[in-house]
Design an enzyme around this catalytic site. Structure first.
Site, PDB file in Angstrom:
ATOM      1  CB  ILE A 124     -30.931  41.677 -43.063  1.00  0.00           C
ATOM      2  CG1 ILE A 124     -31.398  40.789 -41.679  1.00  0.00           C
ATOM      3  CG2 ILE A 124     -31.369  43.045 -43.206  1.00  0.00           C
ATOM      4  CD1 ILE A 124     -30.768  41.622 -40.586  1.00  0.00           C
ATOM      5  CD  GLU A 125     -33.134  39.269 -50.132  1.00  0.00           C
ATOM      6  OE1 GLU A 125     -33.005  38.017 -50.320  1.00  0.00           O
ATOM      7  OE2 GLU A 125     -34.081  39.998 -50.468  1.00  0.00           O
ATOM      8  CB  CYS A 134     -25.332  35.296 -44.639  1.00  0.00           C
ATOM      9  SG  CYS A 134     -25.180  35.276 -46.368  1.00  0.00           S
ATOM     10  CD  GLU A 136     -25.805  30.754 -42.830  1.00  0.00           C
ATOM     11  OE1 GLU A 136     -25.738  30.045 -43.456  1.00  0.00           O
ATOM     12  OE2 GLU A 136     -25.988  31.998 -43.123  1.00  0.00           O
ATOM     13  CB  CYS A 168     -22.726  31.511 -48.744  1.00  0.00           C
ATOM     14  SG  CYS A 168     -22.332  32.807 -47.668  1.00  0.00           S
ATOM     15  CB  CYS A 171     -21.776  32.077 -43.914  1.00  0.00           C
ATOM     16  SG  CYS A 171     -22.923  33.514 -44.092  1.00  0.00           S
TER      17      CYS A 171
END
Length: 222
Positions: A124-125, A134, A136, A168, A171
């Site tokens: 979700i940006e 992110c 995850e 990343c 995460c």
């Protein structure tokens, strides 16, 4: 009598030859034993002297944990176990809900709790960048907020033309917080073209890694 003397000499000669052969073999075994002892002493000396460049193998450090890691490999989607296939399919479906107006890079994730319940999430940006989340962490936060704090498997799905997209760094640390031991992480490459019913094909390659492989030296205060 002459014949018996000849036979006796022949027997004596055979005994001498056998005796010499036995002596040689004994000497050889003793030599091997001395060489092994010499090698052990040499190894001990080198160990006490330390490496010439001052660098020691990480495995020798008592300050770094050496947890047992799961196997890491790639496999056809059709040959995965049921847990892996289900988590990848759940992650692929969750990816459809990704909110990515800026990067256009959709990611889906799914994590299975110790009791078997699965929580999914997508990335979700946000226009301010830092409030984004992110996939995850979205999945794990959903589960943690409902009281599930222990997970035994996870899956991540995204599309990148060069190959697999693994979690990343943030995460990885987040996942590790809620994994009591090493847990498998299934990583799949999503189909390039999004459809209403996305699916993997049997021959799609899947990376099966684990959180300890992804984050070998995690941060902890325990």
């Amino acid at each position: 009598k002459m014949q018996k003397r000849k036979e006796l000499k022949k027997c004596i000669k055979c005994l001498d030859d056998l005796s010499k052969e036995v002596s040689k073999r004994k000497a050889y075994k003793q030599l091997i034993k001395y060489m092994e002892q010499l090698q052990e002493l040499q190894n001990e000396v080198e160990k006490r002297q330390g490496p010439k460049d001052g660098r020691y193998p990480v495995e020798e450090s008592l300050k770094l944990p050496r947890p047992i890691k799961s196997a890491e490999y790639t496999i056809r989607f059709a040959d995965l176990d049921n847990c892996g296939r289900e988590l990848l399919e759940d992650a692929l479906n969750a990816r459809c809900n990704a909110y990515v107006p800026y990067s256009k890079f959709k990611v889906g994730a799914a994590f299975r709790t110790k009791c078997g319940r699965v929580f999914t999430g997508c990335n979700i940006e946000n226009v301010a960048l830092t409030p984004g989340c992110c996939a995850e962490r979205t999945a794990l936060v959903k589960g943690i907020s409902e009281g599930f704090k222990c997970y035994n498997a996870g899956a991540v799905v995204a599309y990148h033309q060069s190959g697999f997209t693994t979690p990343c760094g943030v995460c990885r640390q987040f996942i590790n917080e809620f994994a009591r031991t090493d847990i498998p992480i299934y990583v799949g490459q999503a189909p390039e073209v999004s459809t209403k019913l996305p699916a993997f094909s049997d021959d799609d390659e899947v990376l099966v890694t684990s959180i300890y492989h992804l984050l070998p030296h995690s941060f902890t205060v325990f």
